[in-house]
Design an enzyme around this catalytic site. Sequence first.
Site, PDB file in Angstrom:
ATOM      1  N   ASP A 103       0.844  -1.194   0.000  1.00 31.67           N
ATOM      2  CA  ASP A 103       0.000   0.000   0.000  1.00 31.67           C
ATOM      3  C   ASP A 103       0.881   1.246   0.000  1.00 31.67           C
ATOM      4  OD1 ASP A 103      -2.352   1.758   0.600  1.00 31.67           O
ATOM      5  OD2 ASP A 103      -3.320  -0.173   0.967  1.00 31.67           O
ATOM      6  N   HIS A 167      -3.984   6.330   2.680  1.00 25.86           N
ATOM      7  CA  HIS A 167      -4.614   5.093   2.227  1.00 25.86           C
ATOM      8  C   HIS A 167      -4.086   3.866   2.971  1.00 25.86           C
ATOM      9  CE1 HIS A 167      -5.655   1.891  -0.707  1.00 25.86           C
ATOM     10  NE2 HIS A 167      -6.606   2.718  -1.138  1.00 25.86           N
ATOM     11  N   SER A 494     -10.933  -0.526  -1.858  1.00 28.26           N
ATOM     12  CA  SER A 494      -9.729  -0.504  -1.023  1.00 28.26           C
ATOM     13  C   SER A 494     -10.075  -0.675   0.445  1.00 28.26           C
ATOM     14  CB  SER A 494      -8.978   0.817  -1.196  1.00 28.26           C
ATOM     15  OG  SER A 494      -8.240   0.833  -2.382  1.00 28.26           O
TER      16      SER A 494
END
Length: 728
Positions: A103, A167, A494
């Site tokens: 990620d 994220h 996600s």
Amino acid sequence: MGDLNNDVSAKSMHHLMLQDVLGSSDAAKESFIYSYGRSFNGFAARLTDEEVQTFSEMEGVVSVIPNTMLQLHTTRSWDFMGLTMNVTTPAPYETDVVVGLLDTGIWPESLSFNDEGMGPPPKSWKGICQTADNFTCNNKIIGARFYKSDGYYDETDFKSPRDSVGHGTHTASTAAGRPYNGASYFGLGKGLARGGVPSARVAVYKVCWAGGRCGLADILAGFDDAIADGCHILSVSLGASSPVEYMQDPIAIGSFHAMKNGILTSNSAGNSGPSPYSVSNNAPWSLTVAASTIDRKFVSQVQLGNGQIYAGHAINSFALNGTYPLIYGGDAANYSAGATDLTSKYCIQDTLNSFKTEGKIVLCDFLYDGSGVLQAKGLGTIMSDRRYTDFAFSYPLPATLLLPDEGESVKAYIRSTSTPIGTILKGETFQDSVAPTVVSFSSRGPNAVTLDILKPDLTAPGVDILAAWSPVAPPSGSPVDKRSVDFNIISGTSMSCPHVSGAAAYVKSYYPSWSPAAIKSALMTTASFMDSRKNEEAEFAYGSGHIDPVRAVHPGLVYDAGVNDYIDFLCKQGYNTTTLRLITGDNTSSCASSTYDKAWGLNYPSIALSIADGQPIKGVFPRTVTNVGYANSTYHAFITAPSGIKITVEPNVLSFKSVGEKQSFLVKIDGGVVSQLPIQSGAITWNDGVHQVRSPVIVYTVLPSMMMPNTVMKPFSFDESSFINGLL
């Protein structure tokens, strides 16, 4: 690529190969980027087209793949799934399970990653912590690495595993974050934030950077290290923008090697829905996750001077505390910049006249990030758009999103008076009584690469998820947003992917020796049934159903598969020995026959039958189940078949005398000649009176040209703003 035991010797060999082609040791050193010698054999280097051709012709070289860019797919949810804090007391081996995340990195100081009360990492752990930029690991974050093959860094990037995007911090805390009471987004969604396996360890592999760009070479390097380091579950919330062949897909290649080493990879399905054939990460050896709603939604109301109130969708953290003038963007064109009323109504940057919009709430006929209104000194924005009304965005200013007919009513009020006024109320949470439903942006099947493998595999919460965040990342995703938060609410596949990663780790903590396929099967066959009346694409939207982590630890039966099963699958899909090795990376892999055959023989937990237009419905699917329930047990098959289609199971009773015993059966599907048949849904459920082991059975038609080997159907896509795609 082939397996090597010694990464040092692998690196030396790769250097020699480069030296042979480039002509000198210095040139080889300058060209070299990565050596993948820890888990599979390969390397990344900067090469010209001529050098690529030379390498392609060298003996022992299986494949040369360009370094393309992939994209990111961006705490009530665990309670909604039934995995409450009472259930999530540490499972027998939870602290020994390591969840690896490919990620954007992680913010190690986040309260979700404190290691209070945690002992040292498991003895099997072999990873490292790269400590650049004051990055530190602890007994929760036990490993951290970063990769940047192109050498270019944005001004917002940290040259370390530290997360500047948010994220990766969000996905890591969703999967395995420690409990933290009092988390919220400016007071919204306040409560306990936690991951699915709070006692599990986290290892981060930073392969994605500012702008959500993730290099192929970096992804493969992350997989290589994660496998060798000792991760047990990999969470990969990224993918190609459209489906690609397995041999060209770094995630398919990396997850194949992970599977080979006993590691399950959980993937996001993509955010290109609701277009058909849009689902990405289609490899059958990984687990592909769609995104669905939870029983909470965020609303921000508009109140007009005439007393009318409209409930809009937004995660609005701002309180205006009063009424303010309203103006329609179409009445405030920035003529000096070349805008007209036809363009200013969208309120994008440089289209609004700040002399008219300053200090006012602006009505806009477009869903955007609010930057155009802020630039024009506007106070807030009411947006009117029919897209994406089943989840909420946050914005850098007071904002909400109305449906077009509501927007027209607001416009009519603005033009009905010389002094229109109104306000946007701070966001609130409301109960969503129809949840779970698959959200509109979640990518849909059919599987564009292998028509007879159902994708996505299942669905999990991916809408309005509260989790940890990097305090240097703008919470709304807009670069004009200068606020800082420790927790954020965002949506995307996600966000659904780490829910399944956490659930997989939860199952793994009960059954450390289970194969990736067995864990995947347990999650799929215990998934909750979804109502197709709420999701018209049915299994193409939600796969086997909505994840149920608690039931998954007691599946009764599992559909197991291993390396040889997937190799056989690839050979029957038209791969030959050469193309097979592009995926396996093993020069000993071979196809005894590359004659094309259906994917019916792979021991998959779901059944999909594609029929060419004008052909009769007919298919035979061999399956084998392994008893992981009670030693002495008898299962009966219960069949649900759509109208006009006959489904039979032979035998329809399976008796087991021991745990680990395997039994095989055939599923036969028959029907008349069909054309233009939309998805038809059925199911087979094995029931022993305690366990219900459910496998969806779907039948649908395709164009005859799509039945050709190695044909990848491209999705029917729609152009959306970069803002929307960036947030997801």
